[in-house]
Design a protein around this motif. Structure first.
Motif, mmCIF file in Angstrom:
data_model
loop_
_atom_site.group_PDB
_atom_site.id
_atom_site.type_symbol
_atom_site.label_atom_id
_atom_site.label_comp_id
_atom_site.label_asym_id
_atom_site.label_seq_id
_atom_site.Cartn_x
_atom_site.Cartn_y
_atom_site.Cartn_z
ATOM 1 N N HIS A 41 43.615 37.621 55.848
ATOM 2 C CA HIS A 41 43.817 37.277 54.437
ATOM 3 C C HIS A 41 43.748 35.773 54.228
ATOM 4 O O HIS A 41 44.547 35.038 54.807
ATOM 5 C CB HIS A 41 45.176 37.790 53.946
ATOM 6 C CG HIS A 41 45.347 39.251 54.148
ATOM 7 N ND1 HIS A 41 44.910 40.176 53.233
ATOM 8 C CD2 HIS A 41 45.863 39.951 55.185
ATOM 9 C CE1 HIS A 41 45.168 41.390 53.693
ATOM 10 N NE2 HIS A 41 45.740 41.274 54.888
ATOM 11 N N LEU A 54 44.448 33.564 51.317
ATOM 12 C CA LEU A 54 45.041 33.709 49.987
ATOM 13 C C LEU A 54 46.031 32.590 49.711
ATOM 14 O O LEU A 54 46.663 32.080 50.638
ATOM 15 C CB LEU A 54 45.879 34.996 49.948
ATOM 16 C CG LEU A 54 45.276 36.343 49.596
ATOM 17 C CD1 LEU A 54 46.349 37.406 49.766
ATOM 18 C CD2 LEU A 54 44.769 36.349 48.160
ATOM 19 N N GLY A 67 46.437 37.912 39.398
ATOM 20 C CA GLY A 67 46.079 38.618 40.625
ATOM 21 C C GLY A 67 46.874 39.884 40.827
ATOM 22 O O GLY A 67 47.376 40.137 41.921
ATOM 23 N N LYS A 97 45.380 42.082 43.597
ATOM 24 C CA LYS A 97 45.575 41.442 44.901
ATOM 25 C C LYS A 97 47.042 41.548 45.318
ATOM 26 O O LYS A 97 47.362 41.742 46.488
ATOM 27 C CB LYS A 97 45.185 39.960 44.834
ATOM 28 C CG LYS A 97 43.684 39.723 44.862
ATOM 29 C CD LYS A 97 43.388 38.232 44.800
ATOM 30 C CE LYS A 97 41.883 37.991 44.728
ATOM 31 N NZ LYS A 97 41.564 36.621 44.377
#
Lengths: 418, 254
Positions: free
Chosen positions: B35, B37, B96, B99
């Motif tokens: 990830h 992020l 997000g 997400k």
């Protein structure tokens, strides 16, 4: 020169740690005593005499801490001890105080030029009592402290973030810098009519900083401000008392405290402290219930009388100044020869040392550790003490040790001493 | 204990240890690697910070508007945020959402697995091998170090001591095993999980075991010092005040 090892001390510390918090707590312990690194220091001693002490492993030290002050005539001084032994045959802690209490009070008040004396056990007993008296007498609350102060361990002396202290314990504290009269004037102005007392040591002998003597006229200005504003002037002479002058450090610096606190050097290690004061505040002192189980024990009074008389008979404060000056002059010469910037501050009887070649204190700590391992018991960040039994021969022996120790430190730091 | 300070400790110390967790634990690193992020936690009346997952590393920083966040999570107050950290609540996703759901929406989502496993190890749950015991102590050491900075800045009592720490770097060490640097500058404390180049003061545990005993309250600093198991040297006024903050850490990191 052979360096010491401390196997028995370490073993004793292991035993102590199991039954005593921190093993050795407080200023005699490795933490508060700044024994850095601990491996360089002994933790327990087996005996002491004059200016010497022998640790649990039998290592011999010339001691410049004097029990952090109480040793003023010399460890196991024969005259002081004889007086104590004579008294213990008669009485010590009894239902009524022994007559010797009056003798001691008379001797002490005439020596330090005050009108009355109140006895307790530790320095903190009498600083606390002094503040209570000031508050009761003035009817006011606030206390002015001088930054870097130490007046014991009672909550009123602590900062709000000290474990066990409440914020409310510190809510009446005001702080000023030593020697700063303008700041003091401002604090008084801002808290007019609410300041009970100004409490300070006679000079700034704080830890971790060069010690500072009073500027000309400083104490006289403080005295006037206190008088003009009905603020009780308390001199905490617990550390300096009898080392600068037998008449009290207020007289030494040319001012008159309203209340003055004595402890450490009062009886050469026998446990007694005293608050002495002027007549105008005596009835306030008498109005407050303040006492302790052992505060009127007779043996320390007998020791105190013998101690003060011996200090007087031997011109003790002159001796302290001479020995302190001889030692610190010698240390500065050694340092200069090696290119080390050694600062010596405070009064010679209570000199403070600091190597100034880094901002971490590590070089200083390394030097002191090497001194201790060779038999000169100095401390890192506290002032030292001279006692009456110290001789020029012992000072010279100390200088030889400190010279070699500094050589080791310098050699270990080629990055600093090229 | 202040709920607000607890939120700071949770974000920058408890979550902050993710940085070392993914470095020291292969399983955690594997999860983090998958990830890239940036997650922002914005807490009303509390901390505002970003967790940056990048190429298997994690950094937790105070919110920086030049660092673009992929996920922006909002909590209505420190109490709400602390519930989120305890797994008893969910933040409000402001950006997000999908997400967020994928990364931390359930107990088996990557972030939950990562923080859950880290929390278990730090609490000693399932810690039954020497390696895991060592990891547990190291993580606790880093969390303690990071918490010192937060408590020294934010706690009413802790900040009294924090402000009195003289300027410079303090090196906190477990000898040959772990290092953290507390820096005091302009009255504020920061913590980095790295060895100080020129510390003014040093506090060093001589072994992992000693550190573990002290962090877990089985021994106190003064007795460790007396026994030579804890070394303090250098500019001692820094350590005197640091210790006062350290005394408050167990209240927040339990």
């Amino acid at each position: 020169m052979k360096t010491y090892t401390y196997n028995k001390s370490v073993s004793l510390m292991e035993r102590a740690g199991k039954v005593i918090p921190s093993g050795v707590y407080g200023h005699l312990g490795p933490a508060e005593g700044c024994m850095i690194p601990t491996s360089a220091y002994p933790f327990f001693l087996s005996r002491a005499e004059g200016s010497l002490m022998w640790d649990a492993d039998g290592n011999r030290f010339i001691d410049y801490m004097c029990g952090y002050g109480p040793n003023i005539t010399g460890y196991c001084d024969p005259d002081v001890d004889a007086a104590a032994i004579e008294q213990i045959k008669k009485s010590n802690c009894t239902t009524l105080p022994n007559t010797i209490m009056v003798d001691f009070a008379e001797l002490l008040t005439s020596t330090v030029k005050k009108d009355w004396a109140f006895f307790a056990k530790n320095g903190g007993d009498v600083t606390s009592f002094a503040v209570m008296i000031a508050r009761y007498y003035t009817g006011k609350k606030k206390i002015i402290f001088v930054n870097g102060y130490y007046h014991g361990v009672a909550p009123w002396t602590q900062k709000a973030d000290s474990p066990g202290t409440l914020q409310t314990d510190c809510m009446h504290a005001l702080y000023v810098d030593f020697n700063n009269i303008e700041q003091l004037k401002k604090v008084i102005e801002e808290n007019k009519d609410d300041i009970a007392c100004f409490i300070s040591t006679p000079y700034m002998h704080g830890n971790f900083v060069d010690n500072v003597l009073p500027a000309p006229g400083y104490w006289q200005a403080v005295r006037k401000l206190c008088t003009d504003n009905n603020i009780v002037l308390i001199c905490d002479d617990i550390r300096c008392g009898f080392r600068l002058s037998l008449e009290g450090s207020d007289n030494f610096y040319g001012f008159e405290a309203d209340l003055i606190c004595f402890c450490k050097a009062l009886a050469n290690g026998y446990n007694v402290s005293a608050l002495c004061g002027k007549d105008f505040i005596k009835s306030a002192a008498g109005s407050i219930m303040y006492t302790g189980s052992y505060w009127m024990s007779a043996v320390p009074f007998a020791a105190g009388i013998a101690n003060i008389n011996k200090l007087k008979a031997n011109d003790a404060t002159n001796h302290f100044r001479k020995m302190g000056t001889m030692l610190t002059d010698g240390l500065q010469k050694i340092a200069k020869d090696k290119g080390v910037n050694l600062s010596v501050s405070g009064e010679p009887a209570m000199f403070y040392l600091a190597i100034k070649d880094d901002d971490t204190l590590l070089l200083h700590q390394e030097w002191i550790a090497e001194c201790v391992k060779r038999g000169a018991f100095l401390t890192n960040h506290h002032n030292h003490f001279i006692n009456l039994s110290l001789t020029p021969e012992l000072v010279n022996e100390t200088l030889v040790i400190c010279d070699e120790a500094m050589g080791v430190m310098v050699k270990n730091h080629p990055e600093v001493y090229k | 204990m202040s709920v607000r300070v607890k939120a700071y400790v949770n974000l920058f110390a408890a979550m902050g240890v993710l940085e070392k967790f993914v470095e020291l634990d292969a399983e955690a690193k594997e999860i983090a690697k998958q990830h890239n992020l940036v997650i922002r936690f914005q807490v009303k009346g509390g901390p505002d910070g970003q967790l940056i997952f990048k190429d298997g590393t994690v950094k937790v920083i105070p919110y920086n508007d030049t660092v673009k966040s992929d996920i922006h999570l909002y909590c209505a107050g420190p109490e709400k945020f602390n519930e989120v950290v305890d797994g008893k609540g969910m933040p409000i996703p402001l950006k997000g959402v999908f997400k967020t759901l994928k990364f931390m929406g359930s107990s088996d989502s990557p972030f939950s697995v990562l923080t859950g496993r880290m929390g278990d190890i730090m609490r000693g749950k399932g810690v039954d091998t020497p390696e895991l015991k060592k990891l547990s102590t190291l993580l606790a050491f880093y969390a303690m170090s990071a918490a010192i900075a937060q408590i020294g800045n934010e706690d009413e009592i802790g900040s009294l001591a924090g402000k009195r720490i003289p300027e410079g770097d303090i090196s906190l060490e477990i000898k040959d095993a772990a290092y953290a640097t507390i820096t005091q500058k302009d009255g504020k404390l920061t913590c980095k999980f790295e060895k100080a180049a020129n510390p003014r003061a040093i506090m060093a545990f001589t072994s992992i075991e000693v550190a573990s005993d002290l962090i877990n309250g089985r021994r106190d600093a003064m007795s460790c010092l007396s026994m030579g198991d804890l070394e303090m040297k250098g500019y001692i006024p820094m350590l005197d005040n640091l210790n006062k903050v350290l005394n408050l850490v167990p209240k927040y990191l339990s």
